[in-house]
Scaffold this motif. Structure first.
Motif, mmCIF file in Angstrom:
data_model
loop_
_atom_site.group_PDB
_atom_site.id
_atom_site.type_symbol
_atom_site.label_atom_id
_atom_site.label_comp_id
_atom_site.label_asym_id
_atom_site.label_seq_id
_atom_site.Cartn_x
_atom_site.Cartn_y
_atom_site.Cartn_z
ATOM 1 N N THR A 125 -31.582 31.868 0.679
ATOM 2 C CA THR A 125 -32.442 31.272 -0.349
ATOM 3 C C THR A 125 -33.910 31.532 -0.002
ATOM 4 O O THR A 125 -34.251 31.833 1.147
ATOM 5 N N ALA A 126 -34.774 31.355 -0.987
ATOM 6 C CA ALA A 126 -36.214 31.491 -0.755
ATOM 7 C C ALA A 126 -36.709 30.423 0.218
ATOM 8 O O ALA A 126 -37.556 30.692 1.074
ATOM 9 N N ASP A 127 -36.166 29.204 0.107
ATOM 10 C CA ASP A 127 -36.557 28.135 1.027
ATOM 11 C C ASP A 127 -36.187 28.490 2.468
ATOM 12 O O ASP A 127 -36.950 28.214 3.394
ATOM 13 N N THR A 170 -35.938 31.487 3.638
ATOM 14 C CA THR A 170 -36.856 32.556 4.051
ATOM 15 C C THR A 170 -38.134 31.946 4.605
ATOM 16 O O THR A 170 -38.607 32.329 5.679
ATOM 17 N N VAL A 171 -38.698 30.988 3.898
ATOM 18 C CA VAL A 171 -39.923 30.309 4.348
ATOM 19 C C VAL A 171 -39.664 29.592 5.671
ATOM 20 O O VAL A 171 -40.489 29.652 6.599
ATOM 21 N N GLU A 172 -38.519 28.925 5.781
ATOM 22 C CA GLU A 172 -38.168 28.226 7.021
ATOM 23 C C GLU A 172 -38.146 29.193 8.207
ATOM 24 O O GLU A 172 -38.691 28.893 9.274
ATOM 25 N N LYS A 173 -37.532 30.345 8.026
ATOM 26 C CA LYS A 173 -37.426 31.318 9.123
ATOM 27 C C LYS A 173 -38.788 31.921 9.465
ATOM 28 O O LYS A 173 -39.094 32.151 10.638
ATOM 29 N N LEU A 174 -39.617 32.172 8.445
ATOM 30 C CA LEU A 174 -40.961 32.678 8.713
ATOM 31 C C LEU A 174 -41.780 31.656 9.507
ATOM 32 O O LEU A 174 -42.456 32.003 10.478
ATOM 33 N N LYS A 175 -41.712 30.388 9.110
ATOM 34 C CA LYS A 175 -42.436 29.346 9.840
ATOM 35 C C LYS A 175 -41.929 29.237 11.273
ATOM 36 O O LYS A 175 -42.723 29.105 12.211
ATOM 37 N N TYR A 176 -40.619 29.293 11.439
ATOM 38 C CA TYR A 176 -40.033 29.219 12.780
ATOM 39 C C TYR A 176 -40.577 30.350 13.655
ATOM 40 O O TYR A 176 -41.017 30.122 14.787
ATOM 41 N N MET A 177 -40.545 31.586 13.119
ATOM 42 C CA MET A 177 -41.035 32.734 13.888
ATOM 43 C C MET A 177 -42.508 32.577 14.242
ATOM 44 O O MET A 177 -42.900 32.743 15.396
ATOM 45 N N HIS A 178 -43.309 32.278 13.241
ATOM 46 C CA HIS A 178 -44.755 32.237 13.440
ATOM 47 C C HIS A 178 -45.192 31.096 14.344
ATOM 48 O O HIS A 178 -46.236 31.194 15.002
ATOM 49 N N ARG A 179 -44.426 30.036 14.413
ATOM 50 C CA ARG A 179 -44.761 28.899 15.281
ATOM 51 C C ARG A 179 -44.191 29.043 16.687
ATOM 52 O O ARG A 179 -44.539 28.263 17.580
#
Length: 171
Positions: A109-111, A113-122
């Motif tokens: 899901t798009a949500d 995707t955002v969760e995984k991007l935030k996880y990576m970037h943090r």
């Protein structure tokens, strides 16, 4: 493949991939190593025709958010990426550079995707390597925050906007 491990391919979804240096040793822990990895990731991305939606390079592991390649399979792409980077980064020693396997999570899901991007970037912040995600230069965070282009082409709203502007300018 290990017993019980299931991978869903040709699903049209992004894949959140994680792979580690041999025995989780910090073998990537230098600016030069990170630069080599980014350069090779971009070369492999172009060669096999896949999208990188996000990434972060850590001292002992890598996270990628990507789709499936137009040419070949994800497992072949990762094998090539690992081979190319280890050739350039491995010190003369009998020790291997990468663990043999990788973790693959389908992002459905798009949500997510955002969760995984935030996880990576943090990840660098959680590990105490920097205070803010924008302080870690070896990730896609700056691209998402500012549209800044780096060595690795990131597929994002910024990228599609720039493509549209270029198409308008040439038509």
């Amino acid at each position: 493949m290990p017993k019980g491990l299931v991978r869903y391919h040709q699903s049209g979804q992004f894949h959140f991939l994680t792979f580690s240096c041999y025995r989780r040793l910090p073998l990537l822990d230098s600016s030069a190593s990170y630069s080599v990895f980014e350069y090779e990731l971009e070369r492999v991305r172009q060669r096999y025709g896949f999208v990188v939606a996000g990434y972060v390079l850590m001292p002992e592991h890598v996270h990628l958010l990507t789709n499936e390649p137009r040419i070949s399979t994800l497992s072949v792409v990762l094998q090539v990426l690992k081979q190319q980077t280890s050739k350039k980064l491995k010190q003369p020693s009998p020790r291997q550079f990468w663990q043999t396997r990788y973790y693959d999570f389908n992002v459905y899901t798009a949500d997510k995707t955002v969760e995984k991007l935030k996880y990576m970037h943090r990840n660098p912040v959680r590990r105490g390597l920097v205070e803010k995600p924008e302080d870690w230069p070896w990730s896609s965070f700056r691209h998402y925050a500012t549209g800044q282009e780096g060595t690795v082409e990131i597929e994002s709203g910024w990228t599609s906007y720039k493509r549209e502007q270029k198409a308008k300018a040439t038509s």
